[in-house]
Each structure stands twice: as structure tokens, then as C-alpha cells.
Design a protein around this motif. Sequence first.
Motif, PDB file in Angstrom:
ATOM      1  N   ALA A   1       0.827  -1.218   0.000  1.00 21.28           N
ATOM      2  CA  ALA A   1       0.000   0.000   0.000  1.00 21.28           C
ATOM      3  C   ALA A   1       0.857   1.262   0.000  1.00 21.28           C
ATOM      4  O   ALA A   1       0.421   2.314  -0.457  1.00 21.28           O
ATOM      5  N   ALA A   2       2.099   1.141   0.510  1.00 21.40           N
ATOM      6  CA  ALA A   2       2.937   2.336   0.607  1.00 21.40           C
ATOM      7  C   ALA A   2       3.829   2.519  -0.625  1.00 21.40           C
ATOM      8  O   ALA A   2       4.562   3.504  -0.710  1.00 21.40           O
ATOM      9  N   LEU A   3       3.778   1.592  -1.586  1.00 18.71           N
ATOM     10  CA  LEU A   3       4.674   1.696  -2.742  1.00 18.71           C
ATOM     11  C   LEU A   3       4.107   2.663  -3.786  1.00 18.71           C
ATOM     12  O   LEU A   3       2.899   2.712  -3.999  1.00 18.71           O
ATOM     13  N   GLN A   4       4.986   3.416  -4.404  1.00 18.55           N
ATOM     14  CA  GLN A   4       4.588   4.344  -5.474  1.00 18.55           C
ATOM     15  C   GLN A   4       4.773   3.641  -6.811  1.00 18.55           C
ATOM     16  O   GLN A   4       5.909   3.351  -7.191  1.00 18.55           O
ATOM     17  N   PRO A   5       3.660   3.355  -7.548  1.00 16.62           N
ATOM     18  CA  PRO A   5       3.820   2.652  -8.830  1.00 16.62           C
ATOM     19  C   PRO A   5       4.816   3.339  -9.758  1.00 16.62           C
ATOM     20  O   PRO A   5       5.499   2.685 -10.546  1.00 16.62           O
ATOM     21  N   THR A   6       4.957   4.668  -9.634  1.00 21.57           N
ATOM     22  CA  THR A   6       5.882   5.361 -10.542  1.00 21.57           C
ATOM     23  C   THR A   6       7.340   4.998 -10.257  1.00 21.57           C
ATOM     24  O   THR A   6       8.219   5.243 -11.078  1.00 21.57           O
ATOM     25  N   HIS A   7       7.606   4.452  -9.073  1.00 19.35           N
ATOM     26  CA  HIS A   7       8.985   4.066  -8.745  1.00 19.35           C
ATOM     27  C   HIS A   7       9.273   2.609  -9.092  1.00 19.35           C
ATOM     28  O   HIS A   7      10.315   2.082  -8.736  1.00 19.35           O
ATOM     29  N   LEU A   8       8.327   1.945  -9.759  1.00 21.25           N
ATOM     30  CA  LEU A   8       8.481   0.505 -10.021  1.00 21.25           C
ATOM     31  C   LEU A   8       8.628   0.272 -11.517  1.00 21.25           C
ATOM     32  O   LEU A   8       8.144   1.082 -12.326  1.00 21.25           O
ATOM     33  N   PRO A   9       9.260  -0.842 -11.914  1.00 19.07           N
ATOM     34  CA  PRO A   9       9.316  -1.160 -13.349  1.00 19.07           C
ATOM     35  C   PRO A   9       7.889  -1.245 -13.908  1.00 19.07           C
ATOM     36  O   PRO A   9       6.961  -1.648 -13.192  1.00 19.07           O
ATOM     37  N   ASP A  10       7.719  -0.922 -15.179  1.00 22.50           N
ATOM     38  CA  ASP A  10       6.340  -0.859 -15.698  1.00 22.50           C
ATOM     39  C   ASP A  10       5.708  -2.243 -15.880  1.00 22.50           C
ATOM     40  O   ASP A  10       4.528  -2.343 -16.160  1.00 22.50           O
ATOM     41  N   ARG A  11       6.452  -3.316 -15.679  1.00 21.90           N
ATOM     42  CA  ARG A  11       5.854  -4.661 -15.752  1.00 21.90           C
ATOM     43  C   ARG A  11       5.456  -5.158 -14.366  1.00 21.90           C
ATOM     44  O   ARG A  11       5.481  -6.343 -14.089  1.00 21.90           O
ATOM     45  N   THR A  12       5.124  -4.238 -13.472  1.00 18.64           N
ATOM     46  CA  THR A  12       4.852  -4.625 -12.085  1.00 18.64           C
ATOM     47  C   THR A  12       3.365  -4.581 -11.788  1.00 18.64           C
ATOM     48  O   THR A  12       2.668  -3.649 -12.202  1.00 18.64           O
ATOM     49  N   THR A  13       2.898  -5.588 -11.034  1.00 22.04           N
ATOM     50  CA  THR A  13       1.510  -5.649 -10.579  1.00 22.04           C
ATOM     51  C   THR A  13       1.481  -5.615  -9.066  1.00 22.04           C
ATOM     52  O   THR A  13       2.266  -6.325  -8.421  1.00 22.04           O
ATOM     53  N   LEU A  14       0.617  -4.794  -8.495  1.00 22.56           N
ATOM     54  CA  LEU A  14       0.485  -4.736  -7.035  1.00 22.56           C
ATOM     55  C   LEU A  14      -0.777  -5.470  -6.612  1.00 22.56           C
ATOM     56  O   LEU A  14      -1.843  -5.272  -7.198  1.00 22.56           O
ATOM     57  N   VAL A  15      -0.647  -6.309  -5.608  1.00 23.42           N
ATOM     58  CA  VAL A  15      -1.789  -7.075  -5.109  1.00 23.42           C
ATOM     59  C   VAL A  15      -2.069  -6.636  -3.669  1.00 23.42           C
ATOM     60  O   VAL A  15      -1.176  -6.718  -2.820  1.00 23.42           O
ATOM     61  N   HIS A  16      -3.263  -6.135  -3.417  1.00 15.74           N
ATOM     62  CA  HIS A  16      -3.611  -5.643  -2.082  1.00 15.74           C
ATOM     63  C   HIS A  16      -4.514  -6.648  -1.387  1.00 15.74           C
ATOM     64  O   HIS A  16      -5.507  -7.079  -1.953  1.00 15.74           O
ATOM     65  N   GLY A  17      -4.166  -6.996  -0.153  1.00 11.08           N
ATOM     66  CA  GLY A  17      -5.055  -7.837   0.647  1.00 11.08           C
ATOM     67  C   GLY A  17      -4.603  -9.288   0.698  1.00 11.08           C
ATOM     68  O   GLY A  17      -3.493  -9.637   0.280  1.00 11.08           O
ATOM     69  N   GLU A  18      -5.501 -10.134   1.208  1.00 11.23           N
ATOM     70  CA  GLU A  18      -5.149 -11.540   1.472  1.00 11.23           C
ATOM     71  C   GLU A  18      -5.229 -12.369   0.193  1.00 11.23           C
ATOM     72  O   GLU A  18      -6.207 -12.262  -0.547  1.00 11.23           O
ATOM     73  N   VAL A  19      -4.247 -13.224  -0.001  1.00 10.80           N
ATOM     74  CA  VAL A  19      -4.142 -13.950  -1.262  1.00 10.80           C
ATOM     75  C   VAL A  19      -5.366 -14.844  -1.510  1.00 10.80           C
ATOM     76  O   VAL A  19      -5.803 -15.021  -2.652  1.00 10.80           O
ATOM     77  N   GLU A  20      -5.957 -15.366  -0.434  1.00 10.26           N
ATOM     78  CA  GLU A  20      -7.113 -16.268  -0.606  1.00 10.26           C
ATOM     79  C   GLU A  20      -8.305 -15.525  -1.217  1.00 10.26           C
ATOM     80  O   GLU A  20      -9.215 -16.140  -1.769  1.00 10.26           O
ATOM     81  N   GLY A  21      -8.312 -14.199  -1.108  1.00  8.97           N
ATOM     82  CA  GLY A  21      -9.462 -13.440  -1.602  1.00  8.97           C
ATOM     83  C   GLY A  21      -9.246 -12.831  -2.978  1.00  8.97           C
ATOM     84  O   GLY A  21     -10.043 -11.993  -3.427  1.00  8.97           O
ATOM     85  N   LEU A  22      -8.173 -13.239  -3.679  1.00 10.52           N
ATOM     86  CA  LEU A  22      -7.915 -12.652  -5.007  1.00 10.52           C
ATOM     87  C   LEU A  22      -8.986 -13.062  -6.018  1.00 10.52           C
ATOM     88  O   LEU A  22      -9.413 -14.220  -6.040  1.00 10.52           O
TER      89      LEU A  22
END
Length: 550
Positions: free
Chosen positions: A97-118
Motif C-alpha cells: 500500500a505504501a509503494l509508489q507505482p511510478t517508482h516501479l518497473p512498468d511490468r509490475t503488478t500490485l496485489v492488495h489484501g489476502e491472497v485467498e481473496g484474489l
Amino acid sequence: MRIKLIAFNGRYIHSCLALYYLREELRRRLPGALPELRQFTINDPYYPTLLKIGEDAPAVLMFSVYIWNSELILRLLGDLAQILPATRFVLGGPQVAALQPTHLPDRTTLVHGEVEGLPDAFYTDLIENHLAPQYRAESGRPFPSPYRDEDLAGELSQRQVYYESSRGCPFACSYCLSSVARGVNWKEVARVKEELGFILAHHPKLIKFVDRTFNARPERALAIWRFLAESAGETVCHFEMAPDLFTREMFAFLADLPPGRFQFELGIQSTNPATLRAVNRVMDLEKVGENIRRLATMGNIHLHADLILGLPGDSAYSCRHSLNQVFAMGPHHIQMGLLKVLPETAVNSTPGLLHAHRPPYEVLATSTLDHPTLRQLYWLGECVESFHNNRYFTTFFKYLRNSDWEIAAFFGDLLELCRSRNFFSLAATQELLTGLLADLVRERRDGPLLLEILRYDWLRCGHRFLPAALGESDLTECSRELARSMPPNLDPLYEYRNRSEFLKRHTFSRFSGRALAVFGWSAPGDGVVAFLAEREDSLHRHQKTILLPA
Ligand code: SF4
């Protein structure tokens, strides 16, 4: 599809529970995928780690991101993006939640929350190689144990096994990430027992329950403990406990446990009621003191008490007072950790709070604690860590607990001495620590007694010589004197045939009557204590001791 799951733990013996959950979900939702789990530590050398992660050009690299590893993962991502032009990066975990997408490679996906609920879309997008920049998971889904036989028999046999019987916390302390998601997901007790039985069949050294407040439901906690008492054998079980939520039944149960089988981490944070109110922490301080004292007196459970430095409303006085009060309760370990001001938590908006801008966001000052004062408290906490949180000086600190020495002032004096001797740049050996304590107390009114106590504690740790700082009493001379004066037979210690072996095998030292009284013996005058070669069946496993007849 080659998917690698990467964790960075604080130490080699730790393991990453989240990654095992993720692996199981991937296996369940994408039966063809063979996710490979790799664990490193944050202290591993950088370049070889980069090479190992990038090996075999995985299609997807998934990382579990926490405040203690996010800087390292960001650095790796930058380099991996250069050497793996086709790889997709997926980041999950509390720090996402604290990561800035602009500071990440453009092939990056952020997943928020518990993996079982994806959502299903995540898996179909993953297979079709067009993952979106972000996915949000629903919370409150079932979370089965993620371990397999091969995990427990293999990699986890050398590490601590993490387990959660509940997810979330019923409390809402304003500095804590667990307070951001509301509600607790309790696993059924029957299910917990079944999963624990599976883990315990592999005899791990330690199971660390990561339930945020294990005793939030005392009856439930007790049911799980009863199961562990029957089934855990030699496995040590570690729990995070609310210190005010112990019931009479819990005490009755705990009193019968063998020493060292359970460890409790007890969050106190501050004993200042105004601070606890300011951080929305609900706690009955009177009960906290009463319960920890009672647990400490039982002596069979390792007690780790947490204080946090830099909470809103705490001053130098109240922090020192918290240390005094917690020390008086008698826990074995007192941690004075710095507040971490996490971006998504409510405490972050406290006026006057200054903190580091990068993870782990340590507090720098508050409106009631300026930076120099906080700095002093931090080093005081380091002194407590080095001198108090070990098995070396248990009698010494027990004596101080019952003396008129204010413990915060004691550690303040010790800190000055440590600084003057450059202690924080040296290896903190037991000999160095003992020497510093000896020099600190030598000139005190009760100095001679304190030096005797330090000698007793030193010999109880199994040494057969004295360090220079305690060298006034000659152990060899004491043994020689005993060889001359001890009777030929001394039932039940020896008979004439093994008298000399008895004298050779054990270590002997003479103490004053006053010191013997501190150690729990009543003697009319001086006496010789034998430090036996065998250890006690106690929490600290010190050498057994006996007072020889006069
Ligand atoms: S600090 Fe502990 S009790 Fe408070 S919200 Fe976080 S996990 Fe719960």
C-alpha cells in the motif's frame, strides 16, 4: 509457466508464512503451474542473490513485501528489470500500500489484501500474460494451513514454523497495521488442532503463532493450549498475548507446564494512561502488572515484554517510568523498540510527530520527546537489550528488583559507562558485560555484595574460571581448601572412593552469609557453594548449585 515466489526474511531461522499461502493458492487455482519458493535473508550478499533470483528467466517473479525488506526489493526490481526483459513482477504483502507505482518497473503488478481473496481475473490474466497494474482481494476467506510434508521435513525443519489460528486483531491501536483491516477471522478449533497435529508430526523446534492477540478469546486459547500440552512434545510454542487477558483457568493450566515449553510476547508499549488513550489502546494496567508478576513467579514460561519509544504523549519521564514499572513485573526480556510510523496508520497524522521518510519509518521526535531525548532513550534501550535480555545476570537483576535502585537510573549510569568504554563498537561477550557491571557497582555501598552476586551468576552459567573483573576469589584455592577439609564421605554427594572425582568435576566458590541469603540459603556465616556439572531443568538451564555443609 515458471513462477518464482521470493521472500526476504530478517534471519535465516525465520520463514515467510505468506509465501506458503501464495504457493498453495497458485497450485489450487492454476493446477499446471509449478510455483517455486525461494527464501533469502535481508543480509545475504546482494549480487549473488540477484543472480539466484534471475536464474532460468522466470515468467513471473512474486515478492512478499514488508517494511523491513521493501528497500531491498525495490533495489532488486530495478536490476531484475534490466536482466529479465520479459519477466512480470507481482508484489503483495502489507507494505504494498505504501509503494509508489511510478517508482516501479512498468511490468509490475500490485496485489492488495489476502491472497485467498484474489479474484479469478488475477489468475486468468496471469495465464494470458496481461496482468493489470493492481488487484484487490476480498478479506475474510478461509485460510487453510499452507504446509506440505516436504516443507516441514525439508526447509522448515531448520527454521521456525509460523502458524496462524486467527487472522486480524479485535483491537485498533492507532500505530498498528492490524488495526487498518477490521474484524477477526477465527479458524475453527477442531481445524486448528488438525493442522497443528500435522505440523507437530514433524517435531519442529518452535512454532510461532502469529495470531495478533492469541488470548483475545480465552476459552479458545485454552482449548488450543490443552491440545499442545498433549501433543507438542519438545516443540516450543510462542504466542503474542494481551497481558491483561489471562483468566484463572489459564493460570491453573500454565502452572503445570514444563519449563520453557511456552514463550509469551506481551505487548505493553507504555504504562502511561494518557499515551494508551492517545493511541486507542485498551488495556487494564493494573491487571497487566498483576498477571506478569504472577507469570514471572511461576518461572516456567519465557516472558518477553514490549515497550514502544516515541508514542504520542510519552515524555522522557513517562518512558523511564514505564521501564521501571515493567522491570518490577519481572519479565525475562524487555524490548524498548522505536515506534514505526507506518504511512497507512492513524498515528501518522499526529501533530509534531517526525519520522524517517523511508521504511521502516522510525520515529525521530514527537511533540513531547525532542530528538536528543529520544536518542538517549534509544541507547538506554540498547543497554537493556545487552545487559538484561540474556541468562547471564538473573540473580543480579532480581536483587536490583528488590533494592532501592531505580532501574532507569541504573541503566542511565550504565549507559554513561558504556559510552566511555566504547561498548557499542565492541562484541558484547559475557566477560565484557560482567566487567562493566562490576566496575559500575564496585564503589557502591553494597558493592562487595553485588560483586559476589555477579560471581554467582557467572559460575551458574557453567564457567570454571573467573573473569579478571571478579578475580578476587581464587577458585583453585577454594578447591584445595576443600580437599583438605571435606570429610571422607558426604552422603548423598560422594563416598571416599569418588571424593576426589567430586572435587574435580564441579566448581566451588566461597560466599558471605549475606550473599548466600540472596541466593536463597540461610547460613550462619560464610559457606561454599558447589556449582555442579549438571544443569537445572529450568527456563535458563543454569548449573545446579548446592551449599556444602559447614
Ligand atoms: S498493536 Fe496488537 S493489539 Fe493493537 S491493534 Fe495491533 S495487533 Fe492488535
